[in-house]
Design a protein around this motif. Structure first.
Motif, short mmCIF file in Angstrom:
data_model
loop_
_atom_site.label_atom_id
_atom_site.label_comp_id
_atom_site.label_asym_id
_atom_site.label_seq_id
_atom_site.Cartn_x
_atom_site.Cartn_y
_atom_site.Cartn_z
N GLU A 135 0.83 -1.21 0.00
CA GLU A 135 0.00 0.00 0.00
C GLU A 135 0.86 1.26 0.00
OE1 GLU A 135 -3.90 0.23 2.00
OE2 GLU A 135 -3.12 -1.41 3.22
N LEU A 136 2.05 1.15 0.56
CA LEU A 136 2.91 2.31 0.70
C LEU A 136 4.03 2.35 -0.33
CD1 LEU A 136 3.28 2.24 4.60
CD2 LEU A 136 1.61 3.52 3.22
N TYR A 152 1.32 -13.96 -0.91
CA TYR A 152 -0.02 -13.95 -1.51
C TYR A 152 -1.05 -13.33 -0.57
CZ TYR A 152 0.97 -16.44 -5.82
OH TYR A 152 1.43 -16.76 -7.07
N GLN A 153 -0.89 -13.53 0.71
CA GLN A 153 -1.83 -12.94 1.66
C GLN A 153 -1.71 -11.41 1.70
OE1 GLN A 153 -2.38 -15.41 5.47
NE2 GLN A 153 -0.47 -16.20 4.63
N LEU A 154 -0.58 -10.90 1.22
CA LEU A 154 -0.38 -9.45 1.14
C LEU A 154 -0.69 -8.91 -0.26
CD1 LEU A 154 3.03 -9.14 3.04
CD2 LEU A 154 0.73 -8.70 3.95
N GLY A 155 -1.05 -9.80 -1.18
CA GLY A 155 -1.31 -9.37 -2.56
C GLY A 155 -0.06 -9.36 -3.41
N ILE A 156 0.99 -10.04 -2.98
CA ILE A 156 2.28 -10.05 -3.66
C ILE A 156 2.56 -11.45 -4.19
CG2 ILE A 156 4.77 -9.72 -3.35
CD1 ILE A 156 4.03 -7.84 -0.98
N PHE A 157 3.02 -11.55 -5.43
CA PHE A 157 3.30 -12.86 -6.01
C PHE A 157 4.63 -12.85 -6.77
CE2 PHE A 157 0.71 -10.43 -9.00
CZ PHE A 157 1.40 -10.57 -10.20
N LEU A 206 -14.33 -12.99 -20.62
CA LEU A 206 -15.18 -13.65 -19.64
C LEU A 206 -15.66 -12.69 -18.54
CD1 LEU A 206 -13.21 -17.00 -19.34
CD2 LEU A 206 -15.45 -16.69 -20.37
N GLY A 207 -15.23 -11.42 -18.64
CA GLY A 207 -15.73 -10.44 -17.69
C GLY A 207 -14.70 -9.87 -16.73
N ALA A 208 -13.47 -10.33 -16.81
CA ALA A 208 -12.44 -9.78 -15.93
C ALA A 208 -12.13 -8.34 -16.32
CB ALA A 208 -11.17 -10.63 -16.02
N ARG A 209 -11.74 -7.54 -15.34
CA ARG A 209 -11.46 -6.12 -15.60
C ARG A 209 -10.42 -5.61 -14.61
NH1 ARG A 209 -14.46 -2.88 -11.81
NH2 ARG A 209 -16.20 -4.00 -10.81
N MET A 210 -9.93 -4.42 -14.90
CA MET A 210 -8.92 -3.80 -14.06
C MET A 210 -9.58 -3.04 -12.90
SD MET A 210 -5.83 -4.40 -15.14
CE MET A 210 -4.81 -4.72 -16.61
N ILE A 211 -8.96 -3.16 -11.73
CA ILE A 211 -9.31 -2.29 -10.60
C ILE A 211 -8.00 -1.75 -10.04
CG2 ILE A 211 -11.43 -3.55 -10.05
CD1 ILE A 211 -9.95 -4.80 -7.66
N SER A 212 -8.06 -0.71 -9.26
CA SER A 212 -6.84 -0.14 -8.69
C SER A 212 -6.24 -1.07 -7.65
CB SER A 212 -7.14 1.22 -8.05
OG SER A 212 -7.93 1.06 -6.88
N LEU A 241 -6.37 -4.31 -2.66
CA LEU A 241 -5.82 -4.57 -1.33
C LEU A 241 -6.88 -4.38 -0.24
CD1 LEU A 241 -2.28 -2.95 -1.64
CD2 LEU A 241 -2.87 -5.39 -1.70
N LYS A 242 -7.79 -3.45 -0.45
CA LYS A 242 -8.88 -3.25 0.51
C LYS A 242 -9.75 -4.50 0.59
CE LYS A 242 -12.74 -0.13 1.56
NZ LYS A 242 -13.49 1.08 1.10
#
Length: 217
Positions: A15-16, A39-44, A196-202, A207-208
């Motif tokens: 986030e920072l 992965y639990q932090l959104g990092i791969f 199939l419907g996937a899209r971009m989000i910030s 993370l929220k």
């Protein structure tokens, strides 16, 4: 980018820290504990075999909300004809090996190293990674795998040996889990999943959602 210490399983706060083109750290190791924590932090991890490990948290993030799944009339006909059958966690190693070896357009080689493959196999053995298999006349013709973190599925890779196999498997998975999953993380854009419907989000929105999911677990 931040260099990770092999002896300390930690990451910069995604986030920072914006990083460069989504890369927020490099180095460290591919221990099961570090990969799962990331992965639990959104990092791969995503890197070329033989090169230094790169850790990503892209902005924006490519995702699918299950209620936004799009199924074309032609795909619905294929599904209704029962051209394929589907299983879960019956051939994890075979699925991930096919994902590693399948030829892809405009891609020379694979990002999935043998070391990372074995990490995901261990995560599967711990009940944290799952595979979806697509069969036709008794033969494995498609599938995909990923990690399940509470109500979020982090999709990793898919393969298809016959037309529409991976797409059918993905649709079956989403429709079968639409009352369970809040989000499917597709990581990076593909036309295949966009159809199939996937899209971009910030990254901030992703993370929220991830943090709320982690709090419920």
């Amino acid at each position: 980018m931040v260099r990770l210490d092999e002896n300390d399983i930690s990451f910069p706060d995604p986030e920072l820290y914006d990083g460069h083109e989504g890369v927020i750290a490099f180095g460290g190791d591919l221990s099961v504990e570090r990969v799962w924590f990331g992965y639990q932090l959104g990092i791969f991890p995503w890197y070329n075999p033989g090169e230094e490990i790169l850790w990503w948290c892209p902005d924006p993030r490519f995702v699918l909300f299950p209620e936004e799944l799009k199924v074309s009339k032609s795909m619905r006909k294929i599904l209704n004809r029962n051209v394929f059958t589907f299983t879960e966690n019956q051939s994890f190693r075979e699925v991930i090996r096919n994902c590693q070896q399948i030829n892809r357009k405009e891609q020379n080689g694979t990002w999935l190293s043998n070391e990372l493959l074995e990490v995901f196999v261990q995560l599967h053995q711990y009940g944290l990674a799952k595979s979806i298999e697509v069969w036709q006349e008794g033969e494995l013709v498609g599938g995909f795998y990923g990690l399940q973190i509470g109500n979020i599925f982090c999709g990793e890779s898919m393969f298809a040996k016959v037309s529409n196999a991976s797409k059918a498997g993905f649709i079956h998975f989403v429709e079968s889990n639409k009352n369970i999953l809040d989000l499917i993380d597709c990581q990076s854009h593909t036309e295949h999943l966009q159809s199939l419907g996937a899209r971009m989000i910030s990254k901030k929105e992703f993370l929220k959602i991830l943090h709320k999911n982690n709090e419920r677990r």
